[in-house]
Scaffold this active site. Structure first.
Site, PDB file in Angstrom:
ATOM      1  N   CYS A  26       0.842  -1.188   0.000  1.00  0.00           N
ATOM      2  CA  CYS A  26       0.000   0.000   0.000  1.00  0.00           C
ATOM      3  C   CYS A  26       0.884   1.248   0.000  1.00  0.00           C
ATOM      4  O   CYS A  26       1.969   1.255   0.579  1.00  0.00           O
ATOM      5  CB  CYS A  26      -0.925   0.086   1.213  1.00  0.00           C
ATOM      6  N   ARG A  42       3.346   0.013  -5.139  1.00  0.00           N
ATOM      7  CA  ARG A  42       3.222  -0.617  -3.824  1.00  0.00           C
ATOM      8  C   ARG A  42       1.930  -1.404  -3.672  1.00  0.00           C
ATOM      9  O   ARG A  42       1.746  -2.135  -2.688  1.00  0.00           O
ATOM     10  CB  ARG A  42       3.277   0.455  -2.729  1.00  0.00           C
ATOM     11  N   TRP A  68      -2.921  -2.612  -1.576  1.00  0.00           N
ATOM     12  CA  TRP A  68      -2.635  -4.028  -1.816  1.00  0.00           C
ATOM     13  C   TRP A  68      -3.351  -4.759  -0.695  1.00  0.00           C
ATOM     14  O   TRP A  68      -2.965  -4.649   0.468  1.00  0.00           O
ATOM     15  CB  TRP A  68      -1.125  -4.285  -1.760  1.00  0.00           C
ATOM     16  N   ASN A 119      -0.992   1.943   5.822  1.00  0.00           N
ATOM     17  CA  ASN A 119      -0.175   0.911   5.177  1.00  0.00           C
ATOM     18  C   ASN A 119       0.342   0.014   6.281  1.00  0.00           C
ATOM     19  O   ASN A 119       1.030   0.485   7.182  1.00  0.00           O
ATOM     20  CB  ASN A 119       0.997   1.564   4.431  1.00  0.00           C
ATOM     21  N   GLY A 120      -0.007  -1.272   6.224  1.00  0.00           N
ATOM     22  CA  GLY A 120       0.479  -2.186   7.256  1.00  0.00           C
ATOM     23  C   GLY A 120      -0.620  -3.134   7.671  1.00  0.00           C
ATOM     24  O   GLY A 120      -1.553  -3.399   6.903  1.00  0.00           O
ATOM     25  N   GLU A 125      15.732 -17.734 -10.471  1.00  0.00           N
ATOM     26  CA  GLU A 125      15.354 -16.361 -10.798  1.00  0.00           C
ATOM     27  C   GLU A 125      14.621 -16.302 -12.145  1.00  0.00           C
ATOM     28  O   GLU A 125      13.630 -15.569 -12.288  1.00  0.00           O
ATOM     29  CB  GLU A 125      16.620 -15.478 -10.802  1.00  0.00           C
ATOM     30  N   LYS A 130      10.878 -14.827 -12.500  1.00  0.00           N
ATOM     31  CA  LYS A 130      10.548 -13.721 -13.408  1.00  0.00           C
ATOM     32  C   LYS A 130       9.372 -14.118 -14.292  1.00  0.00           C
ATOM     33  O   LYS A 130       8.432 -13.366 -14.471  1.00  0.00           O
ATOM     34  CB  LYS A 130      11.741 -13.358 -14.315  1.00  0.00           C
ATOM     35  N   GLU A 167       5.998 -14.494 -12.279  1.00  0.00           N
ATOM     36  CA  GLU A 167       5.385 -13.300 -11.684  1.00  0.00           C
ATOM     37  C   GLU A 167       4.816 -12.329 -12.714  1.00  0.00           C
ATOM     38  O   GLU A 167       3.859 -11.636 -12.417  1.00  0.00           O
ATOM     39  CB  GLU A 167       6.287 -12.611 -10.651  1.00  0.00           C
ATOM     40  N   HIS A 203      15.014 -36.712  -9.945  1.00  0.00           N
ATOM     41  CA  HIS A 203      14.510 -37.165  -8.642  1.00  0.00           C
ATOM     42  C   HIS A 203      13.044 -36.810  -8.444  1.00  0.00           C
ATOM     43  O   HIS A 203      12.559 -36.780  -7.320  1.00  0.00           O
ATOM     44  CB  HIS A 203      15.366 -36.570  -7.516  1.00  0.00           C
ATOM     45  N   LYS A 237       5.607  -4.024  -5.131  1.00  0.00           N
ATOM     46  CA  LYS A 237       7.065  -3.914  -5.178  1.00  0.00           C
ATOM     47  C   LYS A 237       7.687  -3.992  -3.786  1.00  0.00           C
ATOM     48  O   LYS A 237       8.743  -4.577  -3.591  1.00  0.00           O
ATOM     49  CB  LYS A 237       7.436  -2.584  -5.833  1.00  0.00           C
TER      50      LYS A 237
END
Ligand code: AGP
Length: 678
Positions: A2, A27, A73, A99-100, A551, A555, A558, A574, A673
């Site tokens: 947020c 955010r 968010w 925010n939180g 990574e 990428k 997401e 395996h 982010k």
């Protein structure tokens, strides 16, 4: 997550708030809202979805000069308009953005319900305006009525409570507040509290548990914007006759470079005349703004279709910037009296070092795995890498002479900060060799991380807007090369000749990345239509390129929402090999070195199961041409340096697949982010 923003001054607030929210949309972007005070009332407009929906809904003429804004968010409650911020009390006199997470919101909500409050949302935040309104109301009542409400725990601030009245007006209050150890002690506040509104917010924040940053306006106090911070970022911008607040200084730079970042347990009162900062206990604090030295141009797209693509293309410059910052320019192995690397860290950090533990999340965790490889293989220091969210609740036994490194590009990731704080705390009462030695690696040296750890290595990537980390990852890798080389030089674990060879190799990397971007991007773009219906991808790598496989998979998933997994190539057989068929492409990173042949063999095993093989391989490699269906070659560098190159095609592959699908590459669904909640 947020983003919150606030404005008080002489200009029209709405446009300033909206442009601030645009900068903070990274955010969170599932809903947004703005509240202003105009002619004695609060005007609140909220909209589900992206900011442009809010923009469309906003009334054209609103000359209000004070307001707050929010981009969300979702944590508690679906991303619907009724859950969007700002939230208000029942009488719609107090509006709050947060925010939180308010951890004790259920208890507070129940108690407020008993006092007759109705709630309109599913959020944790909504208790805050109700609480503030309740404190505003009780503080304005005659003492007798105030005392009558005391049986309800909510209205008695933690610890002893009383309020002094003088001729019907409050001149001071005796309240209990929570001290550091969690016990209660009464405190007499200044009899000249500048504002009942400030006092009500102060009382309310002392009731909240969790991590939060808030901004509050009240219709009855049209010249005051009150903000508070507890474990979530919040900065104040000092303009010409105007003041702003925002979750990130990014939203302030267009208006001012004079910035003050609140610390945990602080609240501030912004009026057209100035800013006053207080502790949650009510003590006035002396604070001075600092000057930001950034250029706002760095946050524009500059002709690229997406920020992510621009940031991928900025990587040669980022590598140059890190090397310039930390490599001694004219060092060579013949002139060994000079230090080759200059990180500016104190010698005590390195003394008798036996262990390194690294704490991080997401992409920063992947960079840390490469860091572990380098620290162990070059400097010979046993290194462990932990997910911050796991470390917090199951920390490994304490080890002596241990350097703890927190890696976070934003410097605001709640899990990483909390894990570092926990490790610092548990070492406090131990013998000297167990005392904490903390180092942060971050792209934001002005972040909360910097306040928590005494030493920082800045990654110099410049502001990254795309939610998917690209250039900040490369910058973190470079920083780990510098740290590992610095340690190997000091510990004499590498010959000077070898050190020089690696440093020379590092210096070639920017040109080599440029070559990949120039030569491979179009080919990768042309390849993407072939993955129009692909639902699963597997990425494999070994050794120093295993984290790059992780990574690459992160990428892709997401930003394209395609299921993707990264594995050490040797692990395929395996279990994961059961997933393979002709519909599942396997991307293998096969660079010359200790595991090259092994990766090629693992890739062959996948090919035998009909998987389509895509190889990130060295240029002009006949063996690779025979093995892979598609090649994305990169310059042939030594294995140790290869992650800096091999990750580039994987970033481009993810980007072009997602862009071709028409997805919102910079703001993928469900993500944000800066992950400032646990
Ligand atoms: C990266 O693409 C992700 N968006 C995410 O995994 C990120 O790396 C993670 O949230 C950690 O963030 P930090 O580096 O700011 O701590």
């Amino acid at each position: 997550m947020c983003g919150i923003v606030g404005y008080i001054g002489t200009q029209t607030a709405t446009e300033i708030l909206l442009s601030g929210l645009e900068k903070l949309e990274y955010r969170g972007y599932d809903s947004a809202g703005i509240a202003t005070v105009l002619e004695g009332d609060i005007h609140c407009v909220r909209a589900k979805g992206k900011l442009y929906n809010l923009r469309e809904k906003l009334e054209r003429e609103n000359p209000a000069q004070i307001g707050i804004g929010h981009t969300r968010w979702a944590t508690h409650g679906k991303p619907e308009e009724y859950n969007a911020h700002p939230h208000m009390d029942m009488a719609k006199r107090v509006a709050v953005v947060q925010n939180g997470i308010i951890e004790n919101y259920r208890e507070l909500r129940e108690e407020l319900k008993q006092l007759g409050h109705d709630f309109r949302s599913d959020t944790d935040t909504e208790v805050i305006p109700h609480l503030i309104a309740e404190f505003l109301s009780i503080n304005s009542r005659p003492q007798k009525e105030h005392v009558a409400t005391l049986p309800l725990a909510i209205l008695s601030p933690v610890g002893a409570t009383d309020t002094f009245l003088n001729g019907g007006g409050i001149v001071g209050s005796l309240v209990g507040i929570r001290d550091e150890g969690g016990s209660s002690r009464p405190k007499v506040l200044s009899p000249n509290s500048p504002s009942l509104f400030l006092e009500a917010v102060r009382q309310a924040v002392n009731k909240l548990e969790g991590a939060f940053a808030i901004a509050v306006i009240c219709a009855d106090y049209p010249d005051e914007l009150i903000i508070a911070r507890q474990q979530a970022p919040l900065s104040i911008g000092f303009g010409q006759g105007e003041f702003l607040c925002a979750s990130d200084t990014l939203a302030l730079v267009a208006h001012t470079r004079a910035v003050l970042t609140l610390e945990n347990g602080e609240l501030a009162r912004l009026t057209p005349l100035g800013v006053e900062v207080y502790s949650f206990a009510g003590d006035r604090l002396k604070k001075h703004p600092r000057t930001l030295n950034w250029n706002p141009i760095t946050v524009e797209k500059q002709g690229f279709r997406h920020f992510m693509l621009k940031e991928i293309h900025e990587q040669p410059g980022v590598v140059r910037a890190v090397l310039e910052a930390y490599l001694e320019n004219d060092w060579n192995s013949a002139e060994s009296s000079k230090m080759p690397i200059q990180l500016g860290l104190p010698i005590e950090l390195y003394a008798d070092l036996e262990q390194i533990q690294i704490i991080a999340c997401g992409t920063s965790w992947h960079a840390s795995l490469v860091g572990k490889y380098l620290l162990e293989q070059l400097a010979g220091i046993p290194t462990t890498v932990h997910y911050a969210s796991e470390f917090r609740y199951a920390p490994p036994p304490l080890t002596a002479n241990t350097l703890t490194i927190g890696v976070t590009q934003s410097g605001e990731t709640a899990d990483t900060l909390a894990a570092l704080a926990m490790d610092k705390e548990r070492r406090r009462s131990q013998l000297p060799q167990y005392q904490s030695r903390l180092l942060g690696i971050t792209n934001r040296p002005d972040s909360s991380l910097a306040a928590l750890v005494p030493q920082i290595i800045a990654t110099h990537a410049g502001i990254e807007i795309g939610v998917a980390a690209t250039k900040t990852f490369i910058a973190q890798l470079l920083t780990f090369y510098c740290l590992a080389l610095d340690l190997s030089y000091r510990r004499r674990t590498l010959s000077l000749k070898r050190l020089e060879e690696i440093i020379n190799g590092l210096r070639q990397l920017p040109a080599e990345i440029e070559m990949i971007l120039e030569v491979q991007e179009r080919y990768i773009q042309e390849l993407t239509p072939q993955f129009a219906d692909t639902q699963d991808f597997i990425f494999i790598g070994r050794g120093i390129n295993f984290p790059i496989a992780l990574e690459g998979a992160l990428k892709l998933k997401e930003i394209s929402y395609i299921h993707a997994e990264g594995y050490p190539a040797g692990e395929l057989k395996h279990g994961p090999i059961a997933l393979l068929d002709s519909k599942v492409p396997v991307v293998a990173i096969a660079m010359p070195g200790s595991v090259y042949e092994k990766v090629i063999s693992n890739a062959q095993e996948a090919k035998a199961r009909d998987a389509r093989l895509i190889g990130v391989t060295p240029m002009n490699d006949p063996e690779a041409s025979e093995t892979f269906d598609n090649l994305i070659p990169v310059p042939a560098v030594e294995e140790l340096l290869s992650p800096i190159l091999t990750v580039i095609p994987l970033q481009l592959l993810a980007y072009h697949i997602a862009a071709r699908r028409g997805l919102d590459v910079d703001q993928p669904r469900n993500l944000a982010k800066s992950v400032t909640v646990e």
